[in-house]
Enzyme design. Structure first.
Site, PDB file in Angstrom:
ATOM      1  N   CYS A   8      30.109  25.889 -10.290  1.00 14.42           N
ATOM      2  CA  CYS A   8      28.808  25.776  -9.857  1.00 14.42           C
ATOM      3  C   CYS A   8      28.200  24.387 -10.655  1.00 14.42           C
ATOM      4  CB  CYS A   8      27.963  27.021  -9.704  1.00 14.42           C
ATOM      5  SG  CYS A   8      28.396  28.029  -8.428  1.00 14.42           S
ATOM      6  N   HIS A  99      38.977  28.086  -6.332  1.00 14.84           N
ATOM      7  CA  HIS A  99      39.519  26.822  -6.367  1.00 14.84           C
ATOM      8  C   HIS A  99      41.134  26.715  -6.066  1.00 14.84           C
ATOM      9  CE1 HIS A  99      39.852  28.865 -10.249  1.00 14.84           C
ATOM     10  NE2 HIS A  99      40.997  28.054 -10.283  1.00 14.84           N
ATOM     11  N   HIS A 101      44.251  24.359  -6.803  1.00 16.30           N
ATOM     12  CA  HIS A 101      45.176  23.536  -7.605  1.00 16.30           C
ATOM     13  C   HIS A 101      45.755  22.565  -6.349  1.00 16.30           C
ATOM     14  CE1 HIS A 101      44.492  25.478 -11.482  1.00 16.30           C
ATOM     15  NE2 HIS A 101      44.346  26.482 -10.520  1.00 16.30           N
TER      16      HIS A 101
HETATM   17  P1  AMP Z   1      42.599  28.923 -13.100  1.00 23.13           P
HETATM   18  O1  AMP Z   1      43.148  29.220 -14.370  1.00 23.13           O
HETATM   19  O2  AMP Z   1      43.647  29.125 -11.710  1.00 23.13           O
HETATM   20  O3  AMP Z   1      41.381  29.880 -12.652  1.00 23.13           O
HETATM   21  O4  AMP Z   1      42.181  27.417 -12.877  1.00 23.13           O
HETATM   22  C1  AMP Z   1      41.040  26.952 -13.804  1.00 23.13           C
HETATM   23  C2  AMP Z   1      41.440  25.403 -13.911  1.00 23.13           C
HETATM   24  O5  AMP Z   1      40.185  24.779 -14.282  1.00 23.13           O
HETATM   25  C3  AMP Z   1      42.516  25.190 -15.015  1.00 23.13           C
HETATM   26  O6  AMP Z   1      43.528  24.493 -14.681  1.00 23.13           O
HETATM   27  C4  AMP Z   1      41.612  24.564 -16.069  1.00 23.13           C
HETATM   28  O7  AMP Z   1      42.460  23.498 -16.725  1.00 23.13           O
HETATM   29  C5  AMP Z   1      40.446  23.822 -15.377  1.00 23.13           C
HETATM   30  N1  AMP Z   1      39.284  23.449 -16.051  1.00 23.13           N
HETATM   31  C6  AMP Z   1      38.551  24.363 -16.897  1.00 23.13           C
HETATM   32  N2  AMP Z   1      37.648  23.798 -17.215  1.00 23.13           N
HETATM   33  C7  AMP Z   1      37.511  22.480 -16.675  1.00 23.13           C
HETATM   34  C8  AMP Z   1      36.730  21.487 -16.490  1.00 23.13           C
HETATM   35  N3  AMP Z   1      35.574  21.482 -17.417  1.00 23.13           N
HETATM   36  N4  AMP Z   1      36.931  20.251 -15.845  1.00 23.13           N
HETATM   37  C9  AMP Z   1      38.071  20.216 -15.214  1.00 23.13           C
HETATM   38  N5  AMP Z   1      38.886  21.330 -15.085  1.00 23.13           N
HETATM   39  C10 AMP Z   1      38.412  22.231 -15.804  1.00 23.13           C
END
Ligand code: AMP
Length: 113
Positions: A8, A99, A101
């Site tokens: 958010c 989210h 990917h």
């Molecule tokens: P998930 O593990 O599927 O919940 O994916 C969360 C993703 O968010 C992971 O691939 C992290 O590397 C990514 N992530 C966490 N913090 C950040 C951030 N500040 N900016 C960009 N990506 C992030």
């Protein structure tokens, strides 16, 4: 916007990110720990916890996100890519804001590990 939600805050521009695309409904940015040569995330601006919280009410947002994924992938010249959403701890969800990917640029295995 949900208090203490990282995504958010990123969607609101309160925490910096490497933006790929933005409109009034969604926000896309490069993953901070890329798992492929191209790895970005597409999130709704409204807080939805995960795919498990998609309903008849908010599913137009998800349809829009998939349109955006197709458009951005096309603009980046991606011919082959994978779209993944992790739901819950066992599946590897670490951020509890919906989210998707988008991963591209390397050979991928199936089934995923
Ligand atoms: P998930 O593990 O599927 O919940 O994916 C969360 C993703 O968010 C992971 O691939 C992290 O590397 C990514 N992530 C966490 N913090 C950040 C951030 N500040 N900016 C960009 N990506 C992030």
């Amino acid at each position: 916007m949900k208090n203490d939600c990282l995504f958010c805050a990123i969607a609101a521009g309160e925490i910096p990110s490497s933006k790929v695309y933005e409109d009034e409904i969604c926000f896309a940015f490069y993953d901070i720990a890329p798992q492929a040569p191209v790895h970005f995330l597409v999130i709704p601006k409204e807080h939805i916890g995960s795919v498990a919280e998609i309903s008849g009410e908010n599913s137009p947002v998800v349809a829009h996100i998939f349109e955006v994924i197709a458009r951005v992938a096309r603009e980046l010249g991606l011919e082959s890519y994978r779209v993944v959403s992790n739901i819950g701890e066992q599946a590897g969800q670490s951020v509890h804001h919906l989210h998707f990917h988008v991963l591209s640029g390397r050979d991928m295995t199936w089934p995923p590990g």
